[in-house]
Scaffold this active site. Structure first.
Site, PDB file in Angstrom:
ATOM      1  N   ASP A   1      -1.833   8.579   7.210  1.00 34.81           N
ATOM      2  CA  ASP A   1      -2.273   7.278   6.925  1.00 34.81           C
ATOM      3  C   ASP A   1      -3.050   6.961   5.689  1.00 34.81           C
ATOM      4  OD1 ASP A   1      -0.805   6.065   9.056  1.00 34.81           O
ATOM      5  OD2 ASP A   1      -2.349   5.873  10.378  1.00 34.81           O
TER       6      ASP A   1
ATOM      7  N   MET B   1       5.599  13.867   6.385  1.00 39.73           N
ATOM      8  CA  MET B   1       6.003  13.184   7.723  1.00 39.73           C
ATOM      9  C   MET B   1       6.791  12.082   7.718  1.00 39.73           C
ATOM     10  SD  MET B   1       2.351  13.584   9.929  1.00 39.73           S
ATOM     11  CE  MET B   1       3.124  13.169  11.426  1.00 39.73           C
TER      12      MET B   1
ATOM     13  N   LYS C   1      -7.545   0.889  15.000  1.00 46.02           N
ATOM     14  CA  LYS C   1      -6.212   0.270  15.347  1.00 46.02           C
ATOM     15  C   LYS C   1      -5.445   1.262  16.493  1.00 46.02           C
ATOM     16  CE  LYS C   1      -1.759  -0.821  13.642  1.00 46.02           C
ATOM     17  NZ  LYS C   1      -0.827  -0.061  13.200  1.00 46.02           N
ATOM     18  N   ASN C   2      -5.285   2.676  15.786  1.00 45.76           N
ATOM     19  CA  ASN C   2      -4.466   3.413  16.477  1.00 45.76           C
ATOM     20  C   ASN C   2      -5.127   3.768  17.865  1.00 45.76           C
ATOM     21  OD1 ASN C   2      -2.544   3.290  14.520  1.00 45.76           O
ATOM     22  ND2 ASN C   2      -3.475   5.344  13.287  1.00 45.76           N
TER      23      ASN C   2
ATOM     24  N   ARG D   1       5.338  -1.598  16.991  1.00 43.11           N
ATOM     25  CA  ARG D   1       5.650   0.002  17.045  1.00 43.11           C
ATOM     26  C   ARG D   1       5.042   0.276  18.375  1.00 43.11           C
ATOM     27  NH1 ARG D   1       9.224   3.971  15.925  1.00 43.11           N
ATOM     28  NH2 ARG D   1       8.027   5.966  16.680  1.00 43.11           N
TER      29      ARG D   1
ATOM     30  N   ASP E   1       6.057  -0.581  10.668  1.00 49.10           N
ATOM     31  CA  ASP E   1       6.220   0.099   9.207  1.00 49.10           C
ATOM     32  C   ASP E   1       7.655   0.548   8.889  1.00 49.10           C
ATOM     33  OD1 ASP E   1       3.496  -0.756   8.357  1.00 49.10           O
ATOM     34  OD2 ASP E   1       2.896   1.038   9.011  1.00 49.10           O
TER      35      ASP E   1
END
Length: 438
Positions: free
Chosen positions: A321, A343, A22-23, A97, A121
């Site tokens: 993640d 984070m 996904k990223n 995002r 998120d």
């Protein structure tokens, strides 16, 4: 609204193939805006966030053709930049995002880029300063409409290369700056750049399109600007976060699972972190084999015998993640673990749902939680819960699959944002999970 109904306590067995990352896909899809030529991308995951971005690109005028499962062609030869100033775009861009990464390519190629405050998120404040400070360093003028939460950068005379030191090694910030700099005049150096595999993939793709980026894989990138870029064919890596999720699922349900074609060389410390929890995993070619943990798994202490701490860090450190996955898996380990989420200040708040299920967790503050493992001597209890974000959602799903009884998970769109057909793929290896309308 849809919900998952999960009957827990079932041992699973079989093979799973991880989806495309996904990223990486969010970055790669934005990069198609840098060229008028055709770009072919393979292994695109079929998930909500990615499909939203593909729709956004189509509304910008990108010609999109699906040529196979997970394979598309994109041609950005008639981009409608005026769409950026419409009310429809403000609503559409604000729901995702990853939409922030269209700004760099549009600024580089068309001299302007706009974006509403992006969604995604709800895991605490997520700064955009790195993105826009990078654009300003390249010569863009910044404007912000506080009333509409609408950001803009403009460079009608083009961007000019610059030396910059990022205030944080932001992955999306680095990607955005790199995509802007590849068409800038002159040389750009980016120090404290993110160096995640997905950022490396973006740089390799851009170089295959004619960009001149060196230092790929390090935290110092040098970009010699070029006048234009051409098309290319690119394949997205398997999703390391989903791979980690399958590892955690196998251990927590004491199931024998093989994860196929994981691209081991791009997993970094992920396998070793799970090994620190006592989880056995074997490398078989490019697959991961997790045996049935009949006797559970025992946490390794630090070298001096103190409690194991697992914390997130920029690559090559452990990805934030996967901390939610590690936390839920630790609830059934033999031993104790301190989870330190550095984070994001709201990402550990889902632990109250695990506590309701019987987990022994002490939330010390918004960033730290101590997990006291049950060693499977006390199973979690089924319950009804809601998914607050993608990673917490999959963690709660793993907890439900290991629990005694039937659990209900609401707000499963959060899980669908990041995991492709997760219920179908779980049923294929024996899970008792159904998707129902509420």
């Amino acid at each position: 609204m849809e919900v998952f109904k999960i009957e827990g306590g079932v041992r699973l067995k079989g093979e799973v193939i991880p989806q495309g990352a996904k990223n990486e896909a969010l970055q790669i899809l934005c990069a198609v805006l840098l060229t008028p030529e055709k770009v072919t991308i393979n292994n695109i995951p079929d998930i909500i966030d990615i499909n939203k971005l593909i729709t956004l690109l189509g509304n910008l005028g990108v010609k999109i053709e699906k040529i196979g499962s997970g394979s598309y062609t994109f041609q950005s030869d008639e981009v409608n930049v005026d769409y950026l100033e419409t009310e429809a775009f403000k609503k559409e861009g604000g729901s995702l995002r990853g939409s922030i990464m269209i700004v760099g390519p549009l600024l580089a190629r068309f001299g302007k880029g706009y974006i509403p405050k992006p969604g995604g998120d709800k895991i605490g404040r997520r700064r955009l300063d790195t993105h826009f400070e990078g654009f300003i360093n390249l010569g863009a003028k910044f404007r912000y409409n506080r009333e509409d939460h609408f950001y803009g950068v403009e460079a009608p005379d083009g961007l000019v290369g610059a030396d910059m030191l990022l205030d944080e090694a932001s992955v999306t910030g680095t990607a955005n700056i790199v995509m802007a700099a590849v068409l800038a005049k002159g040389k750009t150096t980016v120090y404290n750049a993110a160096c995640e595999p997905y950022l490396q993939q973006l740089c390799k793709m851009l170089n295959s399109m004619g960009a001149n980026i060196t230092g790929v894989g390090s935290n110092l990138l040098t970009i010699e600007g070029v006048k234009n870029l051409g098309g290319c064919v690119h394949r997205i890596l398997p999703d390391m976060i989903e791979i980690g999720s399958w590892i955690g699922l196998a251990a927590m349900t004491r199931s024998e699972i093989t994860i196929k074609d994981v691209s081991w060389d791009n997993l970094g410390v992920i396998p070793n972190v799970f090994r620190k929890l006592g989880i056995t995993l074997e490398r078989r070619g490019d697959d991961i084999f997790i045996p049935e943990h009949k006797d559970g798994y025992e946490v390794k202490t630090d070298i001096d015998g103190s409690i194991l701490t697992i914390a997130d860090a920029p690559w090559p450190g452990f990805t934030p993640d996967l901390l939610s996955i590690v936390l839920v898996v630790a609830t059934q380990a033999k031993g104790d673990v301190l989870i330190h989420q550095k984070m994001f200040e709201s990402r550990l708040f889902f632990t109250d749902k695990l506590i309701d299920m019987g987990a022994k967790i002490m939330l010390c503050d918004p960033h730290r939680a101590v997990v006291i493992g049950h060693d499977f001597k006390s199973v979690l209890k089924a319950t009804t819960m809601s998914s607050p974000d993608i990673r917490a959602g999959i963690s709660l799903l793993i907890a439900a699959l290991s629990a005694k009884g039937t659990s209900t998970i609401q707000n499963i769109e959060q899980i669908d944002r990041g995991y492709e057909r997760i219920d179908e793929r779980l049923r294929a290896i024996g899970a008792k999970i159904v998707r129902e309308k509420q």
